[in-house]
Structure formats: structure tokens, C-alpha cells
Design a protein around this motif. Structure first.
Motif, PDB file in Angstrom:
ATOM      1  N   ASP A 119       0.828  -1.212   0.000  1.00  0.00           N
ATOM      2  CA  ASP A 119       0.000   0.000   0.000  1.00  0.00           C
ATOM      3  C   ASP A 119       0.857   1.255   0.000  1.00  0.00           C
ATOM      4  OD1 ASP A 119      -2.246  -1.509  -0.011  1.00  0.00           O
ATOM      5  OD2 ASP A 119      -2.613  -1.388   2.141  1.00  0.00           O
ATOM      6  N   VAL A 120       1.940   1.226   0.783  1.00  0.00           N
ATOM      7  CA  VAL A 120       2.834   2.389   0.826  1.00  0.00           C
ATOM      8  C   VAL A 120       3.407   2.645  -0.557  1.00  0.00           C
ATOM      9  CG1 VAL A 120       5.050   3.230   1.678  1.00  0.00           C
ATOM     10  CG2 VAL A 120       3.475   2.145   3.248  1.00  0.00           C
ATOM     11  N   LEU A 121       3.869   1.574  -1.197  1.00  0.00           N
ATOM     12  CA  LEU A 121       4.499   1.744  -2.503  1.00  0.00           C
ATOM     13  C   LEU A 121       3.497   2.253  -3.538  1.00  0.00           C
ATOM     14  CD1 LEU A 121       6.846  -1.370  -2.612  1.00  0.00           C
ATOM     15  CD2 LEU A 121       7.478   1.024  -2.384  1.00  0.00           C
ATOM     16  N   VAL A 122       2.293   1.711  -3.503  1.00  0.00           N
ATOM     17  CA  VAL A 122       1.273   2.165  -4.458  1.00  0.00           C
ATOM     18  C   VAL A 122       0.945   3.637  -4.207  1.00  0.00           C
ATOM     19  CG1 VAL A 122      -1.118   1.903  -5.181  1.00  0.00           C
ATOM     20  CG2 VAL A 122       0.298  -0.122  -4.843  1.00  0.00           C
ATOM     21  N   PHE A 123       0.800   3.975  -2.931  1.00  0.00           N
ATOM     22  CA  PHE A 123       0.476   5.366  -2.588  1.00  0.00           C
ATOM     23  C   PHE A 123       1.577   6.320  -3.057  1.00  0.00           C
ATOM     24  CE2 PHE A 123       1.046   8.835   0.535  1.00  0.00           C
ATOM     25  CZ  PHE A 123      -0.089   9.557   0.235  1.00  0.00           C
TER      26      PHE A 123
ATOM     27  N   ARG B   9      -0.733   0.183 -12.383  1.00  0.00           N
ATOM     28  CA  ARG B   9       0.649   0.066 -12.821  1.00  0.00           C
ATOM     29  C   ARG B   9       1.583   0.116 -11.598  1.00  0.00           C
ATOM     30  NH1 ARG B   9       3.601   4.392 -14.819  1.00  0.00           N
ATOM     31  NH2 ARG B   9       5.706   3.678 -15.224  1.00  0.00           N
ATOM     32  N   ALA B  10       1.272   0.988 -10.680  1.00  0.00           N
ATOM     33  CA  ALA B  10       2.107   1.104  -9.476  1.00  0.00           C
ATOM     34  C   ALA B  10       2.126  -0.223  -8.731  1.00  0.00           C
ATOM     35  CB  ALA B  10       1.570   2.217  -8.583  1.00  0.00           C
TER      36      ALA B  10
ATOM     37  N   ILE C 238      12.297   4.835  -7.010  1.00  0.00           N
ATOM     38  CA  ILE C 238      12.531   4.581  -8.437  1.00  0.00           C
ATOM     39  C   ILE C 238      11.384   3.835  -9.114  1.00  0.00           C
ATOM     40  CG2 ILE C 238      15.037   4.600  -8.219  1.00  0.00           C
ATOM     41  CD1 ILE C 238      14.907   1.567  -8.020  1.00  0.00           C
ATOM     42  N   LEU C 239      10.306   3.625  -8.348  1.00  0.00           N
ATOM     43  CA  LEU C 239       9.176   2.846  -8.848  1.00  0.00           C
ATOM     44  C   LEU C 239       8.640   3.370 -10.179  1.00  0.00           C
ATOM     45  CD1 LEU C 239       7.335   0.490  -7.882  1.00  0.00           C
ATOM     46  CD2 LEU C 239       5.822   2.217  -6.917  1.00  0.00           C
TER      47      LEU C 239
END
Lengths: 414, 324
Positions: free
Chosen positions: B103-107, B118-119, B157-158
Motif C-alpha cells: 500500500d505504501v508503494l502504491v500510494f 501500474r504502481a 525509483i518505482l
């Protein structure tokens, strides 16, 4: 825009996911239930359960009083006057077998003087005044030869029905209803604005202490971040209301058993309020207004603090403004038209609690409502402008909390 | 390292033009100008308190410069307008402790303008790659510090940024993560990304950077391709070892435009180059003269030495910081 939406969603989802949200959602109605129950108990506490009548009369007066008391639900036994009876009854009262006893003699018919001795004379006076007075009148009338049927008809007790004339149209609420409506709106507004304002504060503080805020404000403007945050937390509060609303409906539908069987006291004081569309609109307008106003201030407090502890201290002046308007709610309920009430419902920091309470409690000119809302809106604009500037500088600052002089510089230079 | 900078270098990806920032009484960044060419690893070097973080914050639009301008990707706007193309890792690290890793990464991907799906997809790939796949539904505060560092690096860098800005990139990383970080930086560079990183550890910068800018007390001391800097600040000494045949080496050493002084031992020579001489020409001439070389070494001063010479005692202090 999409980024703000992502902020809103994160605030909402992460909050609703927590155990605390659901505890609050369930605890709210339980708490309100407890308020119902307690006020039911308190309302009844004044009644007399067991009293004795020391009957020293030769007329029917003693019997008549006993009958009247029995009619109003109290339980009275009649004992003939004799030597030592007062002493033994006093002992009974001390042992709490009796609430108290009345001493009635024939002299009462002329002088109107009846004596009550009991553990709680205040409650006794309230409970006895009317039935004993009525009994006296009936016996007096009968003594001068008035037809008992006529006396019976003449002594049908008064049932005063109160009815609020609200905004000149309908008469939908009783006094008890509008009191309970005002009371609950006050409590909910105060609790929700404080609770969710502090939620905004801790959210700001979390991003500041973890430094995520640097990544965020390099992607969107601080104001957008603040806006998304406030909207997200606001959405959580509305969701919470929804849950409370549904639970409250169910609770009110079952209030009688909850208040203790006969529902006497609770019914008197708390009745299902008739919530009109206008009342709902006023409530929501002031909740949202109050929430925006206070959450902007709480956000600024969060931004200028570096630790939870600091924030707890710094939020006190903000919280006190809200607490004061809550405390003054009781004075306003007594007299919604007083100068104090009018003033408080115009000051933007107290109006979110004060105005809905006045609206629910009494007849309110629409012009006053409009003025109060306009002032609140202007205040939200001004306070948000200042708070956003403090926020913008504060979220990147570490170390000592700023003093007032530094705060002013932040606001000027941001 | 010594690759010649093309005369007509491509348009810089990032330009700072006389940027200045002062805080309550002290000037953090003073009249700083620099240009980062695309596709390089650029080191922003300086002791602690030199103004590196303030500079980066101005690039990222977190702070507004008091004077001067920041231009990114040829446009006039600063970092926020280009958030989609920039990955930024702040010096002080942190994530939402109660949120789940994915969730953190998607946010944070959404914050960089990524579409949610995509995230999520990309985050899954990266977690897999860095060995965190089985942690994706765990909360951040259940992860070890090293794992949190990886997650934060992924978040930087996502969205496949064209410009990656790493503030004190290697500070606080455990050796394994430092390796992962280095490998990934090189991979990004190979894919054409530009990397700007700040550090006060010169050994790291020396190994990674093609361009550097050294600042102290908010002012620029020197900038440019690392090779040029080394050449102009020393880099005058050559060690030449022969493998049997010396050819016409003596003639090459006699060329005054190339060599100032030579210490010839027959199979081994120490050469001090003439000012401005290109050691590559010496090498060419030696090979052309028929000499067989076993060794040809440019005795360059280390970046650390240049740094200390430029910055003074402050630099030494910075170099021994335990958290370095």
C-alpha cells in the motif's frame, strides 16, 4: 487532482482499517445508550417509593391523600396516630425501610399545614406538593357540600402539552424533544470536531516525524496535501456518523426497555426528536464548518511540533476554545435567546457547537443563522490561510517548537 | 573516468542559476550555479552543513530560493512540476509505520503520478527482485530496518524516473543494501537515467561519479567532470613501466610540450607532465614510438585529497563522522 484524491483515499482507508475506528463506531452508541439509561435513572431518583402517613384526622383526609399518592404511582401506608409512632417511623427511615412519612391532622384543612419528615426532603416536597394539595382541596370542597362528582370533574389534573413553534410553521416537537435534540447535537458536534481535529493533527505529525512529508511536498503543494488530509479525515467522520446514525435509530426505537421498564423518567426527558431536513442541514453545515476551522488549527499545531508530547501541549489552547463552547451549551439550553448564547453563536470558534444547539432549542431568526454562517466561512478562510502558512514552514522544521514571534515570521515569510 | 567531455555537450537536465537561500541569520546556499548533463552520475559533495540538502530541497521545490532559479528538463519550473520524472530519496528516511508495504508503494507511486494498477504491478516486481515478495502485505513496522530501506528505495525509483536524486544516498545503509543501491544506480544509469547524489564520503563519490560539484558553506568551490578536476588539481604524475623494448621513449620524454621532468630508470620511469598536457597523448606517443608497456599509470590525487585541499579542516571532520 488525482494526487489529492490519493491522499484522501489513504487517510480514509488507513483510518477505517484500524481497530480504533470500529471500537469508536460501536462505543459511540453504547455511550449514548448509557446517557439514556443514566438520565432515566436520575429522572426517577426524585420519586418516593415508600412513605407512611401518620393519620391523625377524623375526616377522610388521610385516606384521600393515600389514594392520591397511589394514583401517581407512589406507595403509601396509613398508620393511625399514636404515642411513639413518630419515633418508630423515624427509626424506619434511618434503617432505609421508608423514604419518609407525612403527619396529617384535621388542622391541615384550615391552616394547610402538613408535615413531611424523610431522608430526602427536597424530593419529598416535589413529589408530595401536588397530590397532597389536591387531596386537601377535594376534602375541603366536600366538607362544604359540593357534589363529589362535581369535585371529581373539577379536579381532573392539568396535562400541559408543550409544543415548539419553529420558524412559524409546524408544531412537531415537544419541549422534551427539542431539549434532547439540542443536547445530543451539542455532544456529538463537540466530540466529533475535537476527535477528528486531533486526528488531523496526528496525521500531520506522523508525516513530519517520519519525513515522508519531504517526498509528498515535492510531488504536490503543501496546501493540496493539507486539503486532501482534511477531506480524508472528514470523510471518516461522516462515515462514523452514518454508523452512529443507524445505531442511534435502533437505540431510540428501543429506548423504553433500555431506560428501565416503564420508561417514565427517560421518556419525559428524552424523546425521539423529530429531525427535519433543515435541522439536519444546519447540523452538517456547522459540523463541516467547525471541523474545517478546527482541523486547520490542529494541523498547524501538528506542523509546529516535533513530538507527540509537544503536540499534546500545544493543542491545549485550541482544544480549550472548543471545551468552553461545550460547557456554555448548558447555559444556552436554559435560555437560547440570552446575550451569551447569541454572542457565542456568532463567534466562529464557538458557533459550530452553539448555533446548532440554539437552532434545536428555540426559535431562531434566519438572519442570525445566515450571519453566523457567513462569519464562520470568513473565519475558515482566514484561519486556513494562516494555518496553511504555518503548516508549510513547520512540516520541514525540526528541533525546538517556535515561539509566537517565530510563528509570526513563518506566517509572513511563507 | 577520463572520458573527454564533448565540446558541444547536450542540454543539461538540471540547471541552478545563482541560487541563494538564507535561514534566520545564516546563508545556507550562496550564489550557487551548476549544470547537470543528462545521463551522468553527478556527485554533490561537501562537508556536513555545506548546503547540500538545502540545495536539493530547492531543486525539489520543497524550499523556494530567495534568489536565482532552478530549471529542470529545459523548463523553467522546479521539481514539483516534474514530479513524474524525478525520484527523490531524502536524507532522513521514513515510511508510514502502520501501512502495509504494498500500500505504501502504491500510494507513493500515485504521488508520482502513476496509475494505481501500474504502481501495484511495478511494486510487486521490485519487491520480488529485492527479496521482499513475502512481506508485501505486512505492515512497515514489522520489517527490519534494512528491509525498510529497500522499500523506501523502491518507492524512489518505482515510477522509472529520468532523474534520480539521492540525498546522502549511502548513509545508514547496511553493506548488503549499499551494494543493492550501487548496483541499481548503475543499472538506472545504463538505462539512460541521470543520477544526482549528495554525499560527504569521497571514496564513494570517487568510485561512482562522472561529474562532481564540491560545495562548502553554501558556496561552490569547483565543479565539472571528475577527470578534468583531477587533471587541473594535480594529475601531473605518470608512472611508466616497460616490457623489454623501450622503443623511442626517450624522444617522447624529451618533448617539452608534454613532459616537464622525467626520472628514467631504463625499464621504469616517473614522469611529471607539462602543465595542460594530456596523458593520453603521452600514451599514444609511447605506443607509436614502438615501446612495449607493462604499466602506464596516471598518478592522480584522490578525490579526498582534492576535497581536503579545497575545503580545509572541516572536510576532515566530516570524513570521520561515525555514521558516514
Amino acid at each position: 487532482m488525482r494526487k489529492i484524491w490519493a491522499i484522501v483515499r489513504r487517510e480514509f482507508v488507513e483510518r477505517v482499517r484500524t481497530r480504533w475506528f470500529w471500537i469508536g463506531a460501536l462505543l459511540g452508541p453504547v455511550l449514548f445508550g448509557a446517557v439514556f439509561f443514566l438520565s432515566g435513572q436520575l429522572g426517577r431518583g426524585g420519586g418516593l417509593k415508600r412513605i407512611a402517613i401518620v393519620d391523625g384526622t377524623t375526616t377522610q383526609l388521610g385516606a384521600r391523600i393515600a389514594e392520591q399518592l397511589g394514583r401517581s404511582g407512589d406507595w403509601a401506608i396509613r398508620v393511625p396516630a399514636a404515642v411513639g409512632v413518630v419515633d418508630s417511623l423515624t427509626a424506619q427511615v434511618r434503617a432505609k425501610h421508608l423514604d419518609g412519612f407525612l403527619i396529617v391532622t384535621d388542622a391541615a384543612l384550615d391552616s394547610g399545614k402538613v408535615e413531611y419528615r424523610g431522608s430526602n426532603v427536597f424530593a419529598g416536597k416535589g413529589a408530595l406538593q401536588r397530590p397532597v394539595g389536591e387531596a386537601l382541596t377535594v376534602v375541603r370542597l366536600q366538607r362544604v357540600g359540593v357534589d363529589p362528582r362535581l369535585v371529581a370533574r373539577a379536579s381532573i389534573p392539568l396535562r400541559l402539552e408543550t409544543c415548539k413553534i419553529s420558524r412559524g410553521t409546524t408544531c412537531g416537537e415537544t419541549a422534551a424533544q427539542s431539549f434532547s435534540l439540542a443536547y445530543f447535537m451539542g455532544i456529538i458536534l463537540y466530540t466529533a470536531i475535537l476527535l477528528y481535529g486531533i486526528n488531523v493533527m496526528s496525521s500531520v505529525l506522523e508525516e513530519k516525524t517520519t519525513r515522508i512529508v519531504e517526498v509528498l511536498v515535492s510531488s504536490l503543494r503543501p496546501f493540496q496535501l493539507l486539503l486532501g488530509k482534511v477531506l480524508g479525515v472528514g470523510a471518516v467522520s461522516i462515515f462514523q456518523f452514518l454508523i452512529w446514525g443507524v445505531a442511534g435509530r435502533l437505540l431510540l426505537a428501543r429506548r423504553a426497555p433500555l431506560a428501565g421498564g416503564d420508561g417514565g423518567g427517560a421518556d419525559e426527558l428524552f424523546q425521539v426528536p423529530h429531525v427535519t431536513g433543515a435541522t439536519f442541514a444546519v447540523f452538517m453545515a456547522y459540523f463541516l464548518g467547525g471541523f474545517f476551522l478546527y482541523s486547520a488549527m490542529f494541523a498547524a499545531v501538528g506542523a509546529m511540533s516535533s513530538t507527540e508530547q509537544e503536540a499534546r501541549q500545544a493543542q491545549q489552547p485550541v482544544a480549550w476554545m472548543l471545551v468552553l463552547s461545550f460547557i456554555s451549551m448548558f447555559a444556552m439550553l436554559n435560555d437560547p435567546g440570552s446575550t451569551l448564547a447569541v454572542t457565542l453563536s456568532l463567534i466562529p470558534f464557538s458557533s459550530p457547537v452553539a448555533m446548532p444547539v440554539r437552532w434545536a432549542a428555540g426559535n431562531l431568526p434566519a438572519s442570525e443563522l445566515a450571519l453566523s454562517l457567513a462569519i464562520l466561512l470568513a473565519a475558515i478562510g482566514g484561519v486556513t490561510w494562516v494555518a496553511a502558512r504555518i503548516y508549510r514552514v513547520g512540516i520541514l522544521m525540526t528541533g525546538k517548537r517556535p515561539n509566537v514571534k517565530e510563528l509570526v515570521r513563518w506566517i509572513r515569510t511563507a | 573516468m577520463t572520458s573527454p567531455a564533448p565540446a558541444s555537450s547536450p542540454k543539461p537536465i538540471l540547471v541552478l542559476d545563482r541560487v541563494r537561500k538564507a535561514f534566520a541569520g545564516h546563508t545556507a546556499v550562496d550564489d550557487l550555479s551548476l549544470a547537470v548533463p543528462p545521463g551522468v552520475i553527478y556527485g554533490l559533495l561537501g562537508p556536513n552543513g555545506a548546503g547540500k540538502t538545502t540545495t536539493i530541497r530547492m531543486i525539489m521545490d520543497i524550499l523556494q530560493p530567495d534568489a536565482g532559479s532552478v530549471r529542470l528538463f529545459g523548463g523553467a519550473a522546479g521539481g514539483r512540476m516534474h514530479a513524474e520524472r524525478i525520484g527523490y530519496l531524502p536524507e532522513e528516511r521514513g515510511l508510514y509505520r502502520k501501512m502495509r508495504v504494498l500500500d505504501v508503494l502504491v500510494f507513493l507511486g500515485e504521488m508520482k503520478g502513476m496509475e494505481r494498477r501500474r504502481a501495484r504491478h511495478r511494486a510487486g516486481e521490485w519487491l520480488e527482485r529485492l527479496g521482499l515478495a513475502q512481506w508485501r502485505l505486512r505492515r512497515i513496522d514489522e520489517l527490519s530496518k534494512g528491509m525498510q530501506q529497500k522499500v523506501q528505495f523502491i518507492s524512489t525509483i518505482l515510477h522509472e524516473p529520468a532523474l534520480v536524486i539521492l540525498d546522502e544516498a549511502f548513509a545508514g545503509l547496511d553493506p548488503v543494501n549499499a551494494q543493492v543501491m550501487k548496483d541499481t544506480v548503475l543499472e538506472l544509469r545504463a538505462r539512460g537515467a541521470t543520477i544526482l547524489f549528495s554525499t560527504h564520503i569521497m571514496e564513494q563519490a570517487e568510485k561512482l561519479c562522472e561529474h562532481v560539484c564540491i560545495i562548502a558553506r553554501g558556496r561552490k568551490l569547483v565543479d565539472g567532470p571528475l577527470g578534468d578536476i583531477k587533471r587541473t588539481r594535480g594529475g601531473h604524475h605518470l608512472v611508466v613501466g616497460f616490457d623489454g623494448s623501450v622503443g623511442a621513449a626517450a624522444q617522447v620524454f624529451a618533448d617539452a610540450s608534454l613532459v616537464k621532468k622525467v626520472d628514467d630508470y631504463g625499464q621504469y620511469a616517473e614522469v611529471e607532465l607539462a602543465p595542460g598536457a594530456d596523458p593520453q597523448r603521452v600514451l599514444r606517443d609511447l605506443v607509436g614510438s614502438g615501446a612495449r608497456l607493462a604499466r602506464f599509470e596516471l598518478r592522480e590525487p584522490s578525490l579526498l585529497k582534492i576535497f581536503i585541499d579545497l575545503v580545509g579542516p572541516e572536510a576532515v571532520q566530516a570524513g570521520v563522522r561515525p555514521d558516514a
